[in-house]
Design an enzyme around this catalytic site. Sequence first.
Site, mmCIF file in Angstrom:
data_model
loop_
_atom_site.group_PDB
_atom_site.id
_atom_site.type_symbol
_atom_site.label_atom_id
_atom_site.label_comp_id
_atom_site.label_asym_id
_atom_site.label_seq_id
_atom_site.Cartn_x
_atom_site.Cartn_y
_atom_site.Cartn_z
ATOM 1 C CG ASP A 41 -0.835 -13.519 -11.009
ATOM 2 O OD1 ASP A 41 -1.067 -12.300 -11.117
ATOM 3 O OD2 ASP A 41 -1.528 -14.263 -10.298
HETATM 4 C C1 BGC Z 1 -3.633 -11.871 -9.066
HETATM 5 C C2 BGC Z 1 -4.261 -11.946 -10.433
HETATM 6 C C3 BGC Z 1 -4.539 -10.563 -10.957
HETATM 7 C C4 BGC Z 1 -3.234 -9.771 -10.957
HETATM 8 C C5 BGC Z 1 -3.361 -8.379 -11.539
HETATM 9 C C6 BGC Z 1 -2.474 -10.889 -9.001
HETATM 10 O O1 BGC Z 1 -2.072 -10.678 -7.689
HETATM 11 O O2 BGC Z 1 -3.198 -13.156 -8.684
HETATM 12 O O3 BGC Z 1 -5.431 -12.699 -10.386
HETATM 13 O O4 BGC Z 1 -5.101 -10.633 -12.233
HETATM 14 O O5 BGC Z 1 -2.790 -9.680 -9.623
HETATM 15 O O6 BGC Z 1 -4.074 -7.547 -10.729
#
Ligand code: BGC
Length: 707
Positions: free
Chosen positions: A260
Amino acid sequence: MKTLLEQMTLHEKIGQLMQLSPFFFLADLEKEAAGPIRELHLDEEKIYSAGSILGIGNAAEMIAVQSKYLERSRLKIPLLFMADVIHGYKTIFPVPLALAASWNPDTARRCARVSATEAATSGIHMTFSPMADLVRDPRWGRCVESFGESPLLSGRFAAAMVEGYQNGDLKRSDSVAACVKHFAGYGAAEGGRDYNTVDLSRQSLQSAYLEGYRQAVKAGCRGVMTAFNPIEGIPCTVNRYLLRDVLRTQWGFDGLTISDYDSLAETIAHGVAEDPSQAALMGLEAGLDIEMASSCYINHLEEHIRSGNLPLKLLDEAVLRVLTLKQDLGLFDNPNKGADALRESTTVQHPDHLRAAHEVAAECAVLLTNDGTLPLNPAVSVAILGPYALAVKTNGPWSWHGYHDENPSLAEVLTARGISPVFAKIAGCPEEYSDHDIDRIRKADVVLLALGEPENWSGEAHSRTDIGLPGRQAEFVPFVRSLGKKAIVLLQNGRPLVLEEILDASAILETWFLGSRASEAIADLLYGVTNPSGRLPMSFPRSVGQIPVYHDALPTGRPNHNENHPGEYVTKYLDAPNSPRFAFGHGLSYSRFEVRNLSLSASKIRKDDVLAVEVDVINHGPLAGDTVIQLYLGDPVARISRPVRQLVTFRKIHVAVNETLRVRFELDIHDLSYRLADGTLVCDPGRFNLWVGDSPDRLLSSAFVLE
Ligand code: BGC
């Protein structure tokens, strides 16, 4: 791809595991990007070795970035573009929690298909969806992105979304690869506080929390994103048990894994890695392929490989997975796959897509209460009050490509239908209405109260401890009553709320965030053009103190058999019943459905048998409509404690007025099985309790024996 891999330098290979924002390719590196470049310890050479991009605005931007990159790429390996297309691209569908309220996985598949068709025209190759995190705590802001509390529902919806995005063939110009997230257990954040720690037993993990991701993987999703939280004290991003033992060995997943946002570097804050170098080592060892946003891999993997700390084989395997996805998407033949500014302009928000958004939205609202005031007769005059009286912000969190200004308000929709409200004005509490306003409100027969949470009160980093109606909104119901009018609450929110203060309303319609065409759908529901058919995918508690409250809890040694007259030493609260206010599976209709004549094909079955379970479903009218037949099982004696009652299958059906449909479910050994802590699927002989019905408070029951 192996030949290509052999031609790559170590530096080029490591680059494939780095994901950057498009900013680095669009900005002037020396002027605008100097800060981020310094922070991430990057240089131009490293930037131009990146393997993938996070987020892109449109086709023109994508093509510009891809071309600029490929001009400099020695081996002409195209960039992979990933983005968060969560519940629609520009045509916005209901938020995932609302989608799950449709209890219709075909509907989710349809949304994913439209989303992919639109997103692909902007050059998006992979979406960070579905989110299959099981959640039993409505304080957690991200429950809005989830499919709720049921492992079965999460699994069915996650799988349907994967199928919809990928469409059986990634090479098609309108297909997008799916990346399920956040692996694993992110929805169990302690206290419902986002990014907080998670402490789950392997038993809960395997039998409940992993199910959604497991089904997404089974459906063929090509990516898995790790979660921010730890499992058993080890951050998921570097958790070998999850990334190797479960994902690769138990599930046979051969797609790519991705961290993530910044979660590899955050292992330092978690206290398991000393510095970015150790984080890089732990990540690759554990089975993490792509690092999103941070730069541990690009800056440190090389030293680990050269020193022999890490076998080259691990790097090669990870890079090969990235290259294979690029190949399967057809990017080596057409690096701009799908991206086409002209097609983009005619595809996004195509009338067919907006029609789909309208139909889907109408299926996702849940009628929580109704004293018969709904549906409304168009001759009845209405006023619309409350903080969202003129709301167009109906898209909900994670809809960053969608626009609000193209969403009509409910008042506009009603006016266009010739039933314009006598009064519609925003106010945070009744006191804000002047005497003149009140005179106008008095002219209405019925008052619609647009209440709930602002759009940005749920979603990532938006947890709450008080999940009641914000501010002084609860004052609206008694205010309307004091005027001698009926109050119909239209709730917008991204999580189950505590609604005790407004139960007095004549009706409560849960509208979540229904997307681009929310207002049309709400108008249809209010006037009976659509018969409500949504069901709750998550229990609504009576108070925060009841959390977690969910349908498939385990038994206790001291059960509470009678909530009205509990014994002293049974599991209970002194000040509230155990049951939620609105249970999982609850949702009213304008029709009176009856479920009767439950029959089982046998009272005893063997492991290889199929048990047929049938009921009659009758629609006594007055409207044709859909209802959801839910089948629950209980396994009272097993080698471990099993839920007293758990959803094991369901079906949404359409029934005409006065029609009787015989609905048949076929249960096999899988439906009776459960996971042990090591992930094996087992089933214990003995008695099973069974319940079937269209509402959790009106279930027919029976039992059978597995020999
Ligand atoms: C979130 C994810 C997301 C990623 C990319 C993160 O902060 O937890 O769900 O896909 O950002 O935008």
